[in-house]
Write a protein that holds these residues in place. Structure first.
Motif, mmCIF file in Angstrom:
data_model
loop_
_atom_site.group_PDB
_atom_site.id
_atom_site.type_symbol
_atom_site.label_atom_id
_atom_site.label_comp_id
_atom_site.label_asym_id
_atom_site.label_seq_id
_atom_site.Cartn_x
_atom_site.Cartn_y
_atom_site.Cartn_z
ATOM 1 N N VAL A 53 -1.371 5.396 6.074
ATOM 2 C CA VAL A 53 -1.200 4.736 7.371
ATOM 3 C C VAL A 53 0.182 4.999 7.953
ATOM 4 C CG1 VAL A 53 -1.078 2.486 8.512
ATOM 5 C CG2 VAL A 53 -2.930 2.973 6.922
ATOM 6 N N VAL A 54 1.228 4.909 7.147
ATOM 7 C CA VAL A 54 2.597 4.983 7.665
ATOM 8 C C VAL A 54 3.307 6.282 7.322
ATOM 9 C CG1 VAL A 54 2.795 2.481 7.521
ATOM 10 C CG2 VAL A 54 3.630 3.873 5.624
ATOM 11 N N GLY A 55 2.667 7.177 6.558
ATOM 12 C CA GLY A 55 3.343 8.388 6.128
ATOM 13 C C GLY A 55 3.435 9.434 7.228
ATOM 14 N N THR A 56 4.205 10.474 6.953
ATOM 15 C CA THR A 56 4.315 11.609 7.862
ATOM 16 C C THR A 56 3.003 12.387 7.878
ATOM 17 O OG1 THR A 56 5.165 13.025 6.094
ATOM 18 C CG2 THR A 56 6.783 11.782 7.398
ATOM 19 N N PRO A 57 2.769 13.219 8.896
ATOM 20 C CA PRO A 57 1.510 13.983 8.916
ATOM 21 C C PRO A 57 1.279 14.818 7.675
ATOM 22 C CG PRO A 57 2.555 14.064 11.063
ATOM 23 C CD PRO A 57 3.516 13.354 10.154
ATOM 24 N N ARG A 58 2.329 15.424 7.115
ATOM 25 C CA ARG A 58 2.144 16.220 5.902
ATOM 26 C C ARG A 58 1.697 15.334 4.738
ATOM 27 N NH1 ARG A 58 3.770 21.213 4.381
ATOM 28 N NH2 ARG A 58 4.974 21.426 6.298
ATOM 29 N N LEU A 59 2.314 14.165 4.611
ATOM 30 C CA LEU A 59 1.928 13.246 3.544
ATOM 31 C C LEU A 59 0.522 12.704 3.755
ATOM 32 C CD1 LEU A 59 2.690 11.672 0.997
ATOM 33 C CD2 LEU A 59 3.712 9.928 2.490
ATOM 34 N N VAL A 60 0.158 12.457 5.010
ATOM 35 C CA VAL A 60 -1.171 11.931 5.316
ATOM 36 C C VAL A 60 -2.254 12.922 4.888
ATOM 37 C CG1 VAL A 60 -2.732 11.352 7.203
ATOM 38 C CG2 VAL A 60 -0.430 10.427 7.177
ATOM 39 N N VAL A 61 -2.074 14.182 5.264
ATOM 40 C CA VAL A 61 -3.086 15.189 4.943
ATOM 41 C C VAL A 61 -3.185 15.397 3.438
ATOM 42 C CG1 VAL A 61 -3.696 17.608 5.246
ATOM 43 C CG2 VAL A 61 -2.844 16.301 7.177
ATOM 44 N N ARG A 62 -2.059 15.301 2.731
ATOM 45 C CA ARG A 62 -2.086 15.530 1.292
ATOM 46 C C ARG A 62 -2.627 14.319 0.525
ATOM 47 N NH1 ARG A 62 3.463 18.839 -0.271
ATOM 48 N NH2 ARG A 62 2.918 20.770 0.823
ATOM 49 N N ALA A 63 -2.404 13.121 1.034
ATOM 50 C CA ALA A 63 -2.839 11.919 0.317
ATOM 51 C C ALA A 63 -4.256 11.500 0.659
ATOM 52 C CB ALA A 63 -1.876 10.765 0.609
ATOM 53 N N ARG A 64 -4.825 12.057 1.709
ATOM 54 C CA ARG A 64 -6.167 11.643 2.125
ATOM 55 C C ARG A 64 -7.221 11.810 1.043
ATOM 56 N NH1 ARG A 64 -10.535 14.683 2.286
ATOM 57 N NH2 ARG A 64 -9.216 16.358 3.078
ATOM 58 N N PRO A 65 -7.206 12.890 0.215
ATOM 59 C CA PRO A 65 -8.239 12.995 -0.833
ATOM 60 C C PRO A 65 -8.228 11.832 -1.822
ATOM 61 C CG PRO A 65 -7.174 15.112 -0.502
ATOM 62 C CD PRO A 65 -6.395 14.119 0.292
ATOM 63 N N THR A 66 -7.095 11.149 -1.954
ATOM 64 C CA THR A 66 -7.056 10.003 -2.865
ATOM 65 C C THR A 66 -8.035 8.922 -2.417
ATOM 66 O OG1 THR A 66 -4.718 10.486 -3.243
ATOM 67 C CG2 THR A 66 -5.519 8.344 -3.967
ATOM 68 N N LEU A 67 -8.087 8.673 -1.115
ATOM 69 C CA LEU A 67 -8.987 7.635 -0.609
ATOM 70 C C LEU A 67 -10.445 8.028 -0.772
ATOM 71 C CD1 LEU A 67 -7.156 6.566 2.671
ATOM 72 C CD2 LEU A 67 -7.057 5.507 0.416
ATOM 73 N N SER A 68 -10.733 9.337 -0.769
ATOM 74 C CA SER A 68 -12.113 9.782 -0.908
ATOM 75 C C SER A 68 -12.706 9.405 -2.258
ATOM 76 C CB SER A 68 -12.193 11.305 -0.724
ATOM 77 O OG SER A 68 -11.702 11.678 0.556
ATOM 78 N N VAL A 69 -11.850 9.125 -3.240
ATOM 79 C CA VAL A 69 -12.311 8.746 -4.578
ATOM 80 C C VAL A 69 -11.904 7.325 -4.933
ATOM 81 C CG1 VAL A 69 -12.197 9.330 -7.038
ATOM 82 C CG2 VAL A 69 -12.241 11.149 -5.332
ATOM 83 N N ALA A 70 -10.698 6.902 -4.515
ATOM 84 C CA ALA A 70 -10.174 5.596 -4.930
ATOM 85 C C ALA A 70 -11.002 4.432 -4.402
ATOM 86 C CB ALA A 70 -8.718 5.451 -4.476
ATOM 87 N N TRP A 71 -11.788 4.627 -3.341
ATOM 88 C CA TRP A 71 -12.606 3.534 -2.821
ATOM 89 C C TRP A 71 -13.626 3.059 -3.859
ATOM 90 C CZ3 TRP A 71 -17.936 3.622 -2.177
ATOM 91 C CH2 TRP A 71 -18.552 4.859 -2.339
ATOM 92 N N LEU A 72 -13.971 3.924 -4.825
ATOM 93 C CA LEU A 72 -14.946 3.554 -5.849
ATOM 94 C C LEU A 72 -14.403 2.510 -6.818
ATOM 95 C CD1 LEU A 72 -16.426 7.075 -6.586
ATOM 96 C CD2 LEU A 72 -17.662 5.129 -5.630
#
Length: 608
Positions: free
Chosen positions: A363-382
Motif C-alpha cells: 500500500v505505501v511502498g514505492t512502485p518498484r517495491l509494490v511490483v516485487r511484493a505483490r506475489p506475496t499477497l497472491s499466496v499469503a491470503w491463504l
C-alpha cells in the motif's frame, strides 16, 4: 554540443502564474490541515468516550477517520511527491469530504442540545447516557473544521476554473457516472434509514429513520443524504467538451467519489461495529445499504499493475483487520447468557500479522517495491482460510445444534431443546475475513495480469519483465530440489498432527481424518505452500523471494498453534510439527539462494 546550446529553454512562469500557483498550493495546504485536524479530534473522542462501549466500537471509531483522511489527502500527496503543484483532483477530494461536515454538524450538535435524544451507540453506553460536554464540543468543532476545508478547497477550484476553464473538470465519457451515482443513491437511502436495530430492551436505544427523528439530528441526516448524492453528481454536471482533457476529468471524478465513499464508510463504520458487538443491538438493513453504496461509490483506480496491486494491499489490510476481530471476539452466543469464548480463533492472530506486513508494504511502498511484493499477497491470503478453519467449525456446529433436543442433566426423561444459539461478533468477523481474503486473491492475481498486459503494451512498470524475454529465468539447480522437497513436506506438515495424542491433534486442527472446515483450511495451506515453492525456481529472484516468504508465512502460522494451544501433560511432538519445521527450514534455504541471486544480479548491473 552546439545543438544542445541551440535548444530553447522553457521560460519561467510570469508573476500572475506564480501568484495563482501559490494560491492553489495554499488552498490545498489549508484544506489538508483542516481535514487532518478533524480526523484527530474524532479519534480523540473515540479514545476518551466514557463507559463500556466495547473494544471493537472504539477501534472502528479510531480507524474510520484515518481511512477518510487518507482518501481525502491521497491525490494531493501523490501530486506533491511527483514534484507538481496540487491541481483540481487534489482540491476536489478534501472538498468532497468536507461537504459531509454540514450534515454531521447538526447530527453531532444533538449531543450538546439534547443528549438523551441522541441515539449514538458508537459513543454512548446506553440510550440514557450523556456524552461529556467537552467531548461533544470536539465533535462539533471537527464538523466546523471540515466545512472550512470544503470552503477553502472550493475557492481553490473556482480559481482554477477561472484560469484554466476545462482544466478543473475536464470531459467525461457517457455512462461514466452511472455506477458512482447509483452507489450514492443507495448510500443516501441507507443513511436516511434506521442506523441500527434493537434486539432487546437492555440496550436503552430507540433508533428512528430520518422522518421520525427530531431536529437538529433529523435535518442533519437528511442533509447528509442529499449531500452524498449532490457531491457524486457534481463532477458530471459539466457537459462533455471535446477540447477538455479526459485524464483530468477522470482524476477529478475518482478523487471526489473515493473521498466521498470513504467519508460515508467512516461515518457508518463505528455504528456498524457497535450494532454487531454490543448486546441488545443488531445490524440494520440501512447500515448495510449505506456501506454497500459507499463501496460502490468509491472510484475505481486506473488499470495499471501498481494501482491494482495497491488495491489488493488495501483488501489484504481489511482482511487482516477482520481476522483480528475474529480472533478477539466471541464466535458464538447463547440466549440469556454471556457470549461463548471458545479460543478456536486464536490462530487468526498470527495470520492477521503475517498478512498485514506485506499488505502495508504494497500500500505505501514505492512502485518498484509494490511490483516485487505483490506475489506475496497472491499466496499469503491463504493464511486466513487455514487459520479460520477451527473457528468456522465451531460456528457451523453451534448453528446446526440450535434446537436439537438434549437430555436434561438432572436425569429427567423429557428432552430439553437448546435454543438461542447464534453466531457471535467473532463468527461474523471470521466470515468477513474469508470473503475479504478471496477478494484479496482476485485483486492480487488481477494485478499480475495487468502487469503482463502493461509489459506487452510497452507501459512497463518498474521491476516488470521485458517484452523480449531477455531475462527469462531457468530453474536454479540448487533451488529446484529444495523447493520440490518443501512441496512434499507440506502435505504431512499441514495434515499430520502437531502432537502424538489423538485428542491434541483434533484440537490443533488440520488432520485429514477429521473432515470439516479445519481440514479444508489445511488443504488450503498445502496448496499455498506447494504453489509458492514450485513457482519460485522459475521466477526472477525478487519474485521468488516474495513467493518463498509467503510460503514461510503459512508455515509460521501453522507452527504458531504450538504456542497458542499449549500441549497437555503426556503429549509429545507429532509428525506434523517435525514436517512443518523441516519444510520451513528448506523454504528459508531456498530464500537464501534467491537473496544471493539478487546480490549477484546487482553486482553485474553495477559493473566492474
Amino acid at each position: 554540443m552546439t545543438a544542445s546550446r541551440a535548444e530553447p529553454r522553457p521560460s519561467p512562469p510570469g508573476p500572475a502564474a506564480q501568484a495563482a500557483t501559490r494560491r492553489v498550493d495554499g488552498a490545498w495546504w489549508t484544506a489538508a490541515s483542516c481535514v487532518t485536524v478533524a480526523a484527530v479530534l474524532r479519534v480523540l473522542v473515540a479514545v476518551l468516550a466514557p463507559g463500556a462501549i466495547g473494544a471493537p466500537t472504539r477501534a472502528a471509531g479510531i480507524l474510520a477517520p484515518v481511512v477518510a483522511v487518507v482518501a481525502a489527502l491521497a491525490p494531493g500527496l501523490a501530486t506533491r511527491r511527483a514534484g507538481r503543484t496540487p491541481g483540481a483532483a487534489s482540491l476536489a477530494a478534501p472538498a468532497a469530504l468536507g461537504v459531509l461536515g454540514l450534515g454531521g454538524l447538526l447530527v453531532d450538535l444533538t449531543l450538546l442540545v439534547d443528549p438523551v435524544a441522541a441515539a449514538r451507540p458508537d459513543l454512548l453506553p446506553s440510550g440514557i447516557s450523556v456524552l461529556p460536554a467537552p467531548l461533544a464540543t470536539l465533535l462539533v468543532v471537527a464538523d466546523v473544521v471540515l466545512l472550512v476545508a470544503a470552503v477553502v478547497a472550493g475557492r481553490g477550484l473556482v480559481a482554477l476554473g477561472r484560469e484554466g476553464g476545462a482544466a478543473v473538470l475536464g470531459g467525461h465519457p457517457p455512462g461514466a457516472l452511472v455506477r458512482p451515482v447509483a452507489g450514492a443513491v443507495l448510500a443516501a437511502a441507507g443513511i436516511a434509514a434506521a442506523p441500527f436495530s434493537v434486539d432487546g430492551s437492555l440496550s436503552g436505544f430507540a433508533p428512528h429513520a430520518v422522518l421520525d427523528t427530531a431536529p437538529p439530528a433529523g435535518i442533519g441526516v437528511a442533509l447528509l443524504a442529499v449531500a452524498v448524492v449532490a457531491a457524486a453528481v457534481l463532477p458530471g454536471l459539466r457537459p462533455t467538451d471535446p477540447a477538455a482533457d479526459p485524464e483530468t476529468g477522470m482524476r477529478v471524478r475518482r478523487a471526489v467519489h473515493t473521498a466521498l465513499g470513504a467519508g460515508v464508510v467512516a461515518a457508518v463504520a463505528p455504528v456498524v461495529a457497535a450494532s454487531i458487538s454490543r448486546a441488545g443491538l443488531d445490524l440494520s438493513p440501512g447500515a448495510v445499504l449505506a456501506v454497500a453504496g459507499a463501496l460502490l461509490l468509491i472510484g475505481v483506480p486506473a488499470r495499471t499493475a501498481v494501482l491494482r496491486s495497491r488495491a489488493a494491499g488495501v483488501a489484504a489490510l481489511l482482511t487482516a483487520g477482520a481476522a483480528l476481530f475474529g480472533a478477539l471476539l466471541p464466535t458464538t452466543t447463547l440466549a440469556g447468557s454471556e457470549p461463548v469464548t471458545t479460543g478456536t480463533g486464536l490462530l487468526l492472530l498470527p495470520a492477521a500479522a503475517v498478512l498485514a506486513l506485506p499488505a502495508a508494504l504494497v500500500v505505501v511502498g514505492t512502485p518498484r517495491l509494490v511490483v516485487r511484493a505483490r506475489p506475496t499477497l497472491s499466496v499469503a491470503w491463504l493464511t486466513v482460510p487455514f487459520a479460520a478453519g477451527p473457528a468456522l467449525d465451531v460456528v457451523l456446529g453451534a448453528v446446526d445444534s440450535a434446537g436439537t433436543p438434549v437430555v436434561d442433566p438432572s436425569g429427567a426423561s423429557i428432552p430439553v431443546p437448546t435454543t438461542g444459539v447464534g453466531v457471535g461478533a467473532g463468527g461474523w468477523a471470521v466470515v468477513a475475513a474469508l470473503v475479504l481474503a478471496v477478494l484479496t486473491a482476485v485483486l492480487a492475481v488481477g494485478a499480475g495480469f495487468a502487469e503482463r498486459r502493461d509489459v506487452a503494451g510497452a507501459r512497463v512498470p518498474l521491476g516488470a519483465r521485458p517484452a523480449d524475454g531477455t531475462d527469462t529465468v531457468e530453474p536454479d539447480p540448487t533451488m529446484l530440489p529444495m523447493c520440490a522437497l518443501a512441496a512434499v513436506l507440506a502435505v504431512p506438515g499441514f495434515g499430520g498432527p502437531l502432537a502424538r495424542d489423538a485428542l491434541a491433534a483434533n484440537a490443533a486442527g488440520g488432520t485429514w481424518q477429521n473432515p470439516g472446515a479445519a481440514a479444508w483450511g489445511s488443504l488450503a495451506g498445502v496448496v499455498g505452500v506447494a504453489i509458492a515453492v514450485l513457482l519460485a525456481p522459475r521466477a526472477r529472484p525478487a519474485r521468488a523471494l516474495a513467493l518463498l516468504a509467503a510460503a514461510g508465512a503459512l508455515l509460521v502460522v501453522r507452527l504458531s498453534a504450538l504456542v497458542l494451544t499449549p500441549p497437555r501433560p503426556g503429549e509429545s511432538v507429532g509428525i506434523g510439527t517435525w514436517a512443518a519445521i523441516v519444510c520451513l527450514v528448506v523454504s528459508l534455504g531456498a530464500a537464501v539462494v534467491s537473496v544471493m541471486q539478487i546480490r549477484d544480479r546487482d553486482t553485474e548491473d553495477d559493473g566492474p
